[in-house]
Design a protein around this motif. Structure first.
Motif, PDB file in Angstrom:
ATOM      1  N   VAL A  21      14.018   5.318   8.258  1.00  0.00           N
ATOM      2  CA  VAL A  21      14.117   4.708   6.928  1.00  0.00           C
ATOM      3  C   VAL A  21      13.762   3.213   7.002  1.00  0.00           C
ATOM      4  CG1 VAL A  21      16.604   4.195   7.043  1.00  0.00           C
ATOM      5  CG2 VAL A  21      15.499   4.573   4.822  1.00  0.00           C
ATOM      6  N   ALA A  24      10.047   3.074   7.072  1.00  0.00           N
ATOM      7  CA  ALA A  24       9.537   3.387   5.730  1.00  0.00           C
ATOM      8  C   ALA A  24       9.597   2.150   4.837  1.00  0.00           C
ATOM      9  CB  ALA A  24      10.331   4.536   5.115  1.00  0.00           C
ATOM     10  N   ARG A  25      10.711   1.453   4.861  1.00  0.00           N
ATOM     11  CA  ARG A  25      10.839   0.230   4.054  1.00  0.00           C
ATOM     12  C   ARG A  25       9.840  -0.826   4.513  1.00  0.00           C
ATOM     13  NH1 ARG A  25      16.959   0.653   4.706  1.00  0.00           N
ATOM     14  NH2 ARG A  25      17.532   1.981   2.975  1.00  0.00           N
ATOM     15  N   CYS A  27       6.954  -0.433   5.944  1.00  0.00           N
ATOM     16  CA  CYS A  27       5.579  -0.055   5.588  1.00  0.00           C
ATOM     17  C   CYS A  27       5.387   0.150   4.089  1.00  0.00           C
ATOM     18  CB  CYS A  27       5.184   1.228   6.308  1.00  0.00           C
ATOM     19  SG  CYS A  27       5.065   1.057   8.084  1.00  0.00           S
ATOM     20  N   VAL A  29       6.540   2.824   2.325  1.00  0.00           N
ATOM     21  CA  VAL A  29       6.275   4.245   2.063  1.00  0.00           C
ATOM     22  C   VAL A  29       7.601   4.988   2.023  1.00  0.00           C
ATOM     23  CG1 VAL A  29       3.990   4.164   3.145  1.00  0.00           C
ATOM     24  CG2 VAL A  29       5.988   4.786   4.523  1.00  0.00           C
ATOM     25  N   SER A  30       7.526   6.264   1.694  1.00  0.00           N
ATOM     26  CA  SER A  30       8.749   7.068   1.619  1.00  0.00           C
ATOM     27  C   SER A  30       9.219   7.463   3.019  1.00  0.00           C
ATOM     28  CB  SER A  30       8.503   8.333   0.794  1.00  0.00           C
ATOM     29  OG  SER A  30       7.672   9.227   1.512  1.00  0.00           O
ATOM     30  N   GLU A  31      10.502   7.732   3.109  1.00  0.00           N
ATOM     31  CA  GLU A  31      11.057   8.198   4.376  1.00  0.00           C
ATOM     32  C   GLU A  31      10.473   9.560   4.749  1.00  0.00           C
ATOM     33  OE1 GLU A  31      15.388   8.843   6.551  1.00  0.00           O
ATOM     34  OE2 GLU A  31      15.323   8.244   4.454  1.00  0.00           O
ATOM     35  N   VAL A  34       7.220   9.044   6.562  1.00  0.00           N
ATOM     36  CA  VAL A  34       7.475   8.617   7.943  1.00  0.00           C
ATOM     37  C   VAL A  34       7.885   9.826   8.789  1.00  0.00           C
ATOM     38  CG1 VAL A  34       8.980   7.230   9.427  1.00  0.00           C
ATOM     39  CG2 VAL A  34       7.999   6.223   7.358  1.00  0.00           C
ATOM     40  N   SER A  35       8.685  10.711   8.235  1.00  0.00           N
ATOM     41  CA  SER A  35       9.072  11.934   8.955  1.00  0.00           C
ATOM     42  C   SER A  35       7.852  12.767   9.305  1.00  0.00           C
ATOM     43  CB  SER A  35      10.044  12.763   8.120  1.00  0.00           C
ATOM     44  OG  SER A  35      11.251  12.072   7.941  1.00  0.00           O
TER      45      SER A  35
END
Length: 147
Positions: A21, A24-25, A27, A29-31, A34-35
Motif C-alpha cells: 500500500v 501504491a501511494r 506511485c 496507483v491502486s493497491e 501493485v498486487s
C-alpha cells in the motif's frame, strides 16, 4: 537478471516503503495494481513507471528490466526529458515481445550478458562471432555451380 518483484522489493527497501500500500501511494496507483505487479499478472505500465522513476533515484532501464545503471546519474529520466508515455510503452512492448520469443538458453545468455561489464560484453560478442561456422571458398563455389 532480477525479476520485477525483486526490483520492486529492493526499491521499496531503499525508499523505506514497508507495505505494498505504501508503494501504491508512492506511485499514485491502486493497491490492487501493485498486487498484480508482485504476482506477475501485469507489468509495470508506462505511466506508473515514469512517475516512479521521476519521484525516485532509480533509472527507467533498471525499473523496467534490471539493466544498469540502477540509479539515474543526472536526476533526469533515463528516457530523456521529452519522452512520452507512448514511447516508453512502445519500448516495453518490443522488449516483452522479444523476451517472449527467446528459449531458455537464449534468455540465460542474455541474463549473463547484461550482468557483465561493457568491455566484457564486447569480448563475449567477438568470441561468439568467431564460433559461427564459416563456409569455405570451395563450399561457396560448389553451391554456386549447382544446377
Amino acid at each position: 537478471m532480477t525479476t520485477l518483484t525483486e526490483r520492486l522489493k529492493e526499491a521499496m527497501d531503499e525508499l523505506e516503503l514497508h507495505k505494498p500500500v505504501d508503494l501504491a501511494r508512492y506511485c499514485g496507483v491502486s493497491e490492487g495494481l501493485v498486487s498484480q505487479w508482485f504476482s506477475g499478472a501485469t507489468s509495470l505500465g508506462p505511466k506508473p513507471l515514469k512517475a516512479f522513476a521521476r519521484k525516485s533515484k532509480f533509472s527507467l532501464d533498471w525499473l523496467t528490466d534490471g539493466r544498469l545503471p540502477k540509479y539515474r546519474l543526472d536526476g533526469a529520466s533515463s528516457e530523456g526529458p521529452g519522452a512520452t508515455d507512448e514511447a516508453i510503452a512502445d519500448r516495453m512492448r518490443v522488449e516483452i515481445t522479444v523476451m517472449d520469443s527467446l528459449d531458455f538458453g537464449e534468455t540465460e545468455m542474455l541474463e549473463i550478458y547484461r550482468k557483465i561489464k561493457p568491455e566484457d560484453q564486447e569480448a563475449l560478442k567477438d568470441h561468439a562471432k568467431r564460433m559461427i561456422p564459416v563456409e569455405t571458398a570451395a563450399h561457396k563455389s560448389f553451391r554456386r555451380n549447382k544446377p
